[in-house]
Design an enzyme around this catalytic site. Structure first.
Site, PDB file in Angstrom:
ATOM      1  N   ASP A 124       1.476   5.241  -8.571  1.00 30.13           N
ATOM      2  CA  ASP A 124       2.772   4.869  -7.980  1.00 30.13           C
ATOM      3  C   ASP A 124       3.291   3.450  -8.245  1.00 30.13           C
ATOM      4  O   ASP A 124       2.529   2.486  -8.157  1.00 30.13           O
ATOM      5  CB  ASP A 124       2.707   4.943  -6.452  1.00 30.13           C
ATOM      6  N   GLN A 146      -0.082   1.012  -8.263  1.00 29.38           N
ATOM      7  CA  GLN A 146      -1.418   1.505  -7.943  1.00 29.38           C
ATOM      8  C   GLN A 146      -2.252   1.416  -9.218  1.00 29.38           C
ATOM      9  O   GLN A 146      -1.867   1.951 -10.270  1.00 29.38           O
ATOM     10  CB  GLN A 146      -1.328   2.948  -7.433  1.00 29.38           C
ATOM     11  N   SER A 178      -0.297   2.588  -1.582  1.00 24.38           N
ATOM     12  CA  SER A 178       1.099   2.230  -1.886  1.00 24.38           C
ATOM     13  C   SER A 178       1.824   1.505  -0.759  1.00 24.38           C
ATOM     14  O   SER A 178       1.471   1.652   0.415  1.00 24.38           O
ATOM     15  CB  SER A 178       1.872   3.478  -2.264  1.00 24.38           C
ATOM     16  N   TRP A 226      -6.038   2.526 -15.247  1.00 28.29           N
ATOM     17  CA  TRP A 226      -5.222   3.586 -14.641  1.00 28.29           C
ATOM     18  C   TRP A 226      -4.073   3.024 -13.831  1.00 28.29           C
ATOM     19  O   TRP A 226      -4.233   2.019 -13.127  1.00 28.29           O
ATOM     20  CB  TRP A 226      -6.122   4.416 -13.728  1.00 28.29           C
ATOM     21  N   MET A 227      -2.922   3.701 -13.876  1.00 31.58           N
ATOM     22  CA  MET A 227      -1.770   3.372 -13.025  1.00 31.58           C
ATOM     23  C   MET A 227      -1.259   4.626 -12.340  1.00 31.58           C
ATOM     24  O   MET A 227      -1.148   5.673 -12.979  1.00 31.58           O
ATOM     25  CB  MET A 227      -0.651   2.795 -13.899  1.00 31.58           C
ATOM     26  N   ARG A 274       0.525   6.751   5.563  1.00 32.43           N
ATOM     27  CA  ARG A 274       0.541   5.797   4.440  1.00 32.43           C
ATOM     28  C   ARG A 274       1.927   5.557   3.835  1.00 32.43           C
ATOM     29  O   ARG A 274       2.870   6.239   4.107  1.00 32.43           O
ATOM     30  CB  ARG A 274      -0.417   6.279   3.351  1.00 32.43           C
ATOM     31  N   ASP A 275       1.929   4.568   2.936  1.00 35.22           N
ATOM     32  CA  ASP A 275       3.063   4.232   2.065  1.00 35.22           C
ATOM     33  C   ASP A 275       4.243   3.621   2.829  1.00 35.22           C
ATOM     34  O   ASP A 275       5.364   4.149   2.796  1.00 35.22           O
ATOM     35  CB  ASP A 275       3.522   5.468   1.265  1.00 35.22           C
TER      36      ASP A 275
HETATM   37  C1  FRU Z   1       1.004   9.048  -4.053  1.00 34.28           C
HETATM   38  C2  FRU Z   1      -0.232   8.510  -3.383  1.00 34.28           C
HETATM   39  C3  FRU Z   1       0.140   7.701  -2.163  1.00 34.28           C
HETATM   40  C4  FRU Z   1      -1.002   6.782  -2.001  1.00 34.28           C
HETATM   41  C5  FRU Z   1      -1.412   6.500  -3.430  1.00 34.28           C
HETATM   42  C6  FRU Z   1      -2.874   6.328  -3.647  1.00 34.28           C
HETATM   43  O1  FRU Z   1       0.892   9.258  -5.403  1.00 34.28           O
HETATM   44  O2  FRU Z   1      -1.099   9.556  -3.048  1.00 34.28           O
HETATM   45  O3  FRU Z   1       0.439   8.475  -1.031  1.00 34.28           O
HETATM   46  O4  FRU Z   1      -0.651   5.641  -1.311  1.00 34.28           O
HETATM   47  O5  FRU Z   1      -0.944   7.590  -4.195  1.00 34.28           O
HETATM   48  O6  FRU Z   1      -3.158   5.873  -4.928  1.00 34.28           O
END
Ligand code: FRU
Length: 500
Positions: free
Chosen positions: A41, A57, A101, A38-39, A168-169
């Site tokens: 972000d 991801q 992410s 799976w992929m 996050r991110d």
């Molecule tokens: C966005 C998200 C991010 C998070 C990641 C988890 O698509 O929800 O906010 O870091 O995916 O896989």
């Protein structure tokens, strides 16, 4: 460099064997797809030692989302990608629930720094446990070592009332004076998203600075995956908001893609214009990189959380990135165009000039599932009683003799000035969202389209990228017919390249 952890080692051994089970012909030709499993972000999209690096991801073990690793690939032209070993695995106490992410940059000493969100194993509602924190790993472009003082930003850095669970991110940026800024998505007490700004002198020890921008319920709720950069004299913020409410002609509901164009003349970010980045069905969580020649290039996850159940059953992989797109601003509008590197993949060319389209028909030499099609469509000025009302192009269409007639379509409604991309008849057996629309803006009657097909996807750039629509299709590859039809008469110019 320290030996890889057992969890990372296992993922690296697994991906080497799992990758072999996927035939090259089952993948897109020039879109980066997951090595296996799976992929989601794009992460850490950057240039390092003369190459583009893309992390993502990644759940190697199944085609469903699971404990997040960072997959890794490199490319010199953004179209031909080579996989590298998985870069990060959820193997520390602060990221055992997943390495979410983040972004990357090069340190002054030449080492490569990744900044990501560590999710601790704790459940989301255990807010006080500070379950999302920001972490760092430093490496050489292949091997990364997690920083011994991780997490570098956690709940203790946050003002009272800011969510520790939705935090996050991180997007890390290097300032001209050598200091660092980091922009992170967060949820305020009222449930709305906000972007927080942190500052650092060394990229390792961070302090909270301010709220860069508040959502205040304008666009969805939580804001994910920010990016922030200068473009053509303005400041641009890219955001992927969750839980958007639809608004006619500008925003679809669900997980959205926003571009905020503004300035920081007052010291604060002031929004001048807001627009949807991609009007299609499958696009989210975009990130950008600055190319060596100064171009700002964006890639998004060519998928969306709301439509993940639309997928091929038999594929050993799930998830691919969009085509890299060059970004520009014109009159406070974001323009996107396929990276110019794509032209190097142009193969056989077929051309039509002033072709009149009315009854449904095919054109000699126009078929295939890996194509770069450029066309203009205008009403026939001489057709007084047969004005152009609608133009449709069907693609990925099954030929005669097939059990079912499958196709996807792009339709221009000339009276409503609206474009619709539709996969309802592409062979999907799920009742879900199958079409997407956008208003067409432009100063002339002529509509300009550029359509990029790569086996399982269609990306449509409208009027030099004023709007873009992206959509995945699961239709078998032998469905490669294309036809055209107009209600009224359309005059079409077309250049079609096979992509090789
Ligand atoms: C966005 C998200 C991010 C998070 C990641 C988890 O698509 O929800 O906010 O870091 O995916 O896989």
């Amino acid at each position: 460099m320290e030996k890889e952890s057992e969890i990372l080692g296992r993922a690296r051994r697994y991906e080497v064997t799992a990758e072999k089970k996927v035939e090259e012909s089952d993948r897109p030709l020039f879109h980066l797809s997951t090595r296996c499993g799976w992929m989601n972000d794009p992460n850490g999209f950057c240039r390092y030692h003369g190459e583009y690096h893309m992390f993502y991801q990644y759940h190697p073990y199944s085609t469903d989302w699971g404990p997040m690793h960072w997959g890794h690939a490199v490319s010199s032209d953004l179209l031909h990608w080579k996989y590298l070993p998985a870069a990060l695995a959820p193997d520390a106490f602060y990221d055992a629930g997943g390495c979410f992410s983040g972004s990357a940059l090069t340190l002054p000493d030449g080492r490569h720094l990744l900044m990501y969100t560590g999710v601790s194993g704790k459940k989301k509602n255990e807010e006080a446990e500070s379950c999302q924190t920001q972490c760092i790993a430093v490496g050489d472009g292949i091997e990364y070592q997690k920083y011994e003082h991780n997490p570098v930003i956690d709940g203790k850095n946050l003002p009272e009332g800011f969510s520790r669970a939705d935090f996050r991110d991180p997007k890390i940026l290097q300032e001209k004076d050598g200091s660092y800024t980091c922009i992170i998505g967060n949820r305020a007490q009222n449930g709305n998203g906000q972007l927080l700004q942190f500052r650092s002198e060394d990229a390792l020890s961070w302090r909270y600075d301010k709220i860069l921008i508040r959502n205040d319920g304008r666009f969805g709720r939580m804001w994910e995956c920010p990016d922030y950069f200068d473009l053509d004299g303005k400041k641009v913020l890219l955001i992927s908001p969750q839980d958007m409410l639809p608004e006619p002609d500008e925003f679809a509901g669900g997980n959205g893609t926003l571009c905020l164009i503004g300035n920081t003349a007052s010291g604060e970010f002031r929004t001048e214009a807001v627009q949807t980045v991609d009007f299609g069905i499958d696009f989210y969580a975009m990130q950008t990189v600055k190319a060596e020649d100064g171009r700002r290039i964006m890639i998004g996850w060519m998928q969306n959380w709301d439509t993940c159940m639309v997928r091929r059953k038999d594929a050993g992989w799930f998830g691919q990135m969009s085509l890299p797109r060059e970004l520009h601003l014109k009159n406070r509008k974001l323009l996107q165009s396929p990276v110019r590197e794509l032209e190097q993949m142009h193969g056989r060319r077929v051309r039509y000039t002033a072709e009149r389209i009315s009854d449904r028909r095919q054109l000699d030499g126009i078929c295939g599932r890996r194509l770069d099609l450029e066309m203009t469509i205008r009403p026939d000025e001489n057709a007084e009683y047969n004005k152009l009302k609608r133009f449709t192009m069907r693609f990925a269409m099954t030929g005669g003799g097939a059990e079912h007639l499958f196709y996807s379509s792009l339709t221009y409604d000339a009276s409503l000035h609206r474009l619709t991309l539709d996969r309802k008849y592409s062979g999907i057996r799920r009742a879900a969202l199958h079409d997407a629309q956008c208003p067409v803006t432009g100063d002339t009657e002529e509509l300009k389209l550029r359509i990029i097909l790569d086996r399982y996807s269609a990306e449509v750039f409208v009027n030099d990228g004023q709007q873009v629509l992206t959509m995945l299709i699961c239709t078998e590859q032998n469905a490669d017919q294309i036809d055209f039809e107009a209600d009224g008469t359309a005059v079409m110019n077309m250049t079609c390249y096979e992509l090789v």
